[in-house]
Design a protein around this motif. Structure first.
Motif, PDB file in Angstrom:
ATOM      1  N   THR A  94      88.161  49.744  42.942  1.00 51.25           N
ATOM      2  CA  THR A  94      89.562  49.335  43.092  1.00 51.25           C
ATOM      3  C   THR A  94      89.923  48.254  42.070  1.00 51.25           C
ATOM      4  O   THR A  94      91.050  48.208  41.578  1.00 51.25           O
ATOM      5  N   GLY A 118      79.778  43.298  47.556  1.00 53.34           N
ATOM      6  CA  GLY A 118      80.608  43.652  48.708  1.00 53.34           C
ATOM      7  C   GLY A 118      81.042  42.469  49.552  1.00 53.34           C
ATOM      8  O   GLY A 118      81.509  42.653  50.680  1.00 53.34           O
ATOM      9  N   CYS A 119      80.911  41.245  49.039  1.00 53.99           N
ATOM     10  CA  CYS A 119      81.349  40.077  49.807  1.00 53.99           C
ATOM     11  C   CYS A 119      82.870  40.081  49.961  1.00 53.99           C
ATOM     12  O   CYS A 119      83.586  40.436  49.029  1.00 53.99           O
ATOM     13  N   PRO A 120      83.371  39.663  51.133  1.00 46.99           N
ATOM     14  CA  PRO A 120      84.820  39.625  51.336  1.00 46.99           C
ATOM     15  C   PRO A 120      85.471  38.516  50.506  1.00 46.99           C
ATOM     16  O   PRO A 120      84.791  37.608  50.027  1.00 46.99           O
ATOM     17  N   THR A 146      91.795  42.691  46.095  1.00 44.30           N
ATOM     18  CA  THR A 146      90.806  43.633  46.642  1.00 44.30           C
ATOM     19  C   THR A 146      90.165  43.041  47.891  1.00 44.30           C
ATOM     20  O   THR A 146      90.155  41.824  48.074  1.00 44.30           O
ATOM     21  N   LYS A 147      89.611  43.916  48.712  1.00 47.27           N
ATOM     22  CA  LYS A 147      88.939  43.439  49.928  1.00 47.27           C
ATOM     23  C   LYS A 147      87.627  42.754  49.583  1.00 47.27           C
ATOM     24  O   LYS A 147      87.181  41.856  50.279  1.00 47.27           O
ATOM     25  N   THR A 148      86.981  43.221  48.496  1.00 49.21           N
ATOM     26  CA  THR A 148      85.663  42.672  48.151  1.00 49.21           C
ATOM     27  C   THR A 148      85.676  42.130  46.723  1.00 49.21           C
ATOM     28  O   THR A 148      86.606  42.352  45.956  1.00 49.21           O
ATOM     29  N   LYS A 149      84.596  41.425  46.390  1.00 50.30           N
ATOM     30  CA  LYS A 149      84.470  40.815  45.069  1.00 50.30           C
ATOM     31  C   LYS A 149      84.294  41.884  43.987  1.00 50.30           C
ATOM     32  O   LYS A 149      84.200  43.066  44.277  1.00 50.30           O
TER      33      LYS A 149
END
Ligand SMILES: [Zn+2]
Lengths: 98, 524
Positions: B78, B48-50, B41-44
């Motif tokens: 996701t 919302g941290c990358p 996933t793009k975030t944790k």
């Protein structure tokens, strides 16, 4: 009525990473028993036919889209740390392997 | 995750082990594998941290993943979808309602002092995965559950003589990894594995890796730690020669050990084999196995005692009050099911049939990691046999020698398709094609360009070739006599000389034909 043994308290203390002396163990044993007895009152509440509840609001599936939000800077993240080095949190040595 | 240490066994000399043959002669192994996969996933999972790999320390953190007071986690949609997809691909049931739970432990790799996980309500449970073994048979791995959780931070240990953790003066922690979504996939006890236990363990992790990659839910790079394996091994007395027999299944399971962080396919096989032989030595000496975690040492190929395993109750799990339950409605689940790619095993069967490969050929191709590349090469116009020959043979050999992935060799499926075309049309023979491949790998361009630039082409002109053959025959009357006397193998030396005279540009089969026609027409 004693429900907690001295070993129980020693075990809990080790899980919580708290070092207790023998005298403290004895004292905590007694104090925790009093607390447990007080809390035990709650167990007398009539709960027959009542579903266990972990969340008071009838909500499910509260999610967010997979979108990046700004993070803190390392400086901000470490601003509350008692000790830091090389932009990392410095902690007392730990015993296990990563 | 790494849990809190409880105690260390005293460190002594190396452990005794039995031979593998003696081990499997006396004992029946039972396996259990726990695999952690980091989602892509793009975030944790809860903020919302990358999640990018290799960022500067503590630059991908926020109040949620640092566990600061008052921070409120929210689930990554996701992440939940990926978990459901994994569950479906593993033939699991998907929970209609489930909760997250706090797994409490005090260890600086988790700043919250708990890991958000799932306890007795996993999102997916009760499935299976069929695993193809080297002899072509299949073992069905029973899946207990797949649940959602989060990764921990990364510690670096400073000080101490060896840099190892013992004697470290302090530790430095980077929380960039803390909170990255993890799915933990747990098998049920794998019984009936017998002496194939190490092979089955490796095959399962490999099959899982392929499946996760096909699902597109993770980059599954074992060397970067995005797929990590813990291997549980126990031995029990062996009854008869069939590990799958009913009598064998009735023997109670032995005490197990859990070998942590076995992070390559080869290590999974080695670690399981080692633990089996170590258990056998302990049991054969009339001693008992201590239930504990073990550390795997890649360099020496042994495990050492970690810590006595904590009981689940020591983690004092309770439902996470800050996250509401997940209740995937059936429509959502079915939509995700419909989006699943063709399962790798089924896809392999279909491709094998289409390409006309034998079981052995297909297995070699799979083991070389060449299925996708061959598929793309055939799509670019190559013959399946030609595509297999290059990717499964020459290129696999070179990749192996360089310790590189086949896909990172710097040669495209389109280039291999063109090379195959040049061979099929008769423009290049095998040795020329390999020279052209050298050129392609050296960055000289596409095969046609390399062949032109290097002046490589099979001599098709019979006149020139006949002349070369006649010259060689005239110079070697002794060999000609031998062939006439019936020693046909003497032709090999003549063919070699003709090839040399034509700088390898002749078609060897044609040269042979010309020689035999000239020297001994009745034997040709
Ligand atoms: Zn965060």
């Amino acid at each position: 009525m004693s429900t907690l043994s001295r070993d129980d308290v020693a075990h809990l203390a080790s899980l919580a990473r708290i070092a207790l002396s023998d005298a403290e163990l004895d004292r905590m044993c007694g104090e925790l028993d009093v607390i447990l007895d007080a809390v035990a009152t709650v167990q007398q509440a009539p709960t027959e036919g009542v579903e266990p509840m972990s969340h008071p609001m009838p909500l499910t599936n509260v999610t967010r889209p997979d979108e990046v939000k700004p993070s803190l800077t390392a400086g901000e993240a470490l601003s509350g740390a008692p000790e830091a080095e090389s932009d990392r949190f410095s902690v007392p040595r730990i015993l296990d392997e990563d | 995750m790494s849990d809190a240490p409880v105690s260390y066994a005293p460190s002594g000399g190396p452990d005794e082990v039995c031979s593998y043959e003696d081990t499997v002669a006396a004992y029946d192994p039972v396996l259990g594998l726990e695999v952690h996969v980091e989602l892509g996933t793009k975030t944790k999972m809860f903020c919302g941290c990358p999640t990018e790999f290799g960022a500067d320390p503590n630059t991908q953190v926020c109040p949620v993943c640092l566990g600061l007071p008052g921070a409120l986690p929210v689930v990554n949609e996701t992440g939940v979808e990926s978990a459901i997809k994994i569950g479906l691909a593993l033939n699991c049931e998907i929970a209609t309602w489930c909760r997250f739970a706090r797994k409490n432990y005090f260890y600086p790799d988790m700043p919250k002092n708990f890991q958000t996980s799932q306890y007795d309500e996993p999102i997916a449970f009760n499935g299976w995965l069929d695993v193809l073994l080297e002899d072509g048979s299949t073992y069905r791995v029973p899946i207990e559950r797949a649940h959602m959780e989060e990764d921990t931070g990364k510690s670096t240990h400073v000080g101490g003589a060896t840099g190892r953790i013992h004697g470290a003066d302090y530790s430095l922690v980077d929380y960039n990894r803390a909170g990255i979504p993890l799915i933990e996939i747990v098998t049920k006890p794998m019984t009936g594995v017998g002496d194939r236990a190490p092979e089955i363990a490796k095959a399962y992790v490999g099959a899982l890796r392929d499946l996760l990659r096909a699902l597109g839910v993770s980059d599954v790079k074992m060397e970067q730690g995005s797929l990590r394996c813990d291997a549980n091994v126990s031995l029990r007395a062996k009854v008869g020669d069939d590990p799958g027999s009913e009598a064998q299944q009735e023997v109670p399971l032995g005490t197990r050990t859990e070998t942590k962080n076995v992070n390559s396919l080869r290590s999974v096989e080695r670690a399981v084999r080692y633990e089996m032989t170590r258990h056998a030595a302990v049991l054969s000496a009339g001693q008992t196995i201590v239930q504990e975690t073990r550390h795997w040492h890649e360099d020496t190929g042994v495990t050492t005692s970690g810590r006595v395993k904590s009981d689940a109750e020591d983690y004092r799990y309770f439902p996470e009050p800050d996250l509401v339950p997940i209740a995937p409605d059936r429509e959502w689940v079915e939509r995700l099911r419909a989006s699943l790619p063709e399962p790798p095993a089924q896809r392999r069967r279909r491709l094998q049939e289409t390409w006309g490969f034998s079981d052995l050929e297909m297995r070699d191709v799979v083991n070389a990691g060449a299925v996708e590349l061959i598929e793309a090469t055939v799509a670019a116009g190559a013959t399946p046999a030609g595509a297999r020959k290059w990717w499964g043979g020459e290129l696999a050999r070179r990749a192996n020698a360089d310790g590189r992935d086949l896909g990172d060799m710097g040669v495209t499926p389109a280039a291999i398709a063109q090379l195959d075309g040049l061979v099929q049309s008769g423009r290049l023979n095998d040795s020329m094609a390999r020279q052209v491949l050298d050129g392609v790998l050296a960055g000289e361009g596409m095969p046609l360009h390399v062949a032109d630039a290097r002046g490589l082409a099979v001599v098709q002109d019979d006149g020139a070739l006949t002349e070369a053959v006649n010259t060689v025959l005239a110079a070697n009357p002794d060999l000609v006599d031998k062939i006439r006397a019936g020693k046909v193998q003497a032709a090999g030396a003549l063919i070699g000389q003709v090839m040399k005279a034509t700088k390898g540009q002749a078609d060897a089969a044609k040269v042979r034909q010309l020689i035999m026609d000239t020297v001994a027409p009745e034997q040709g």
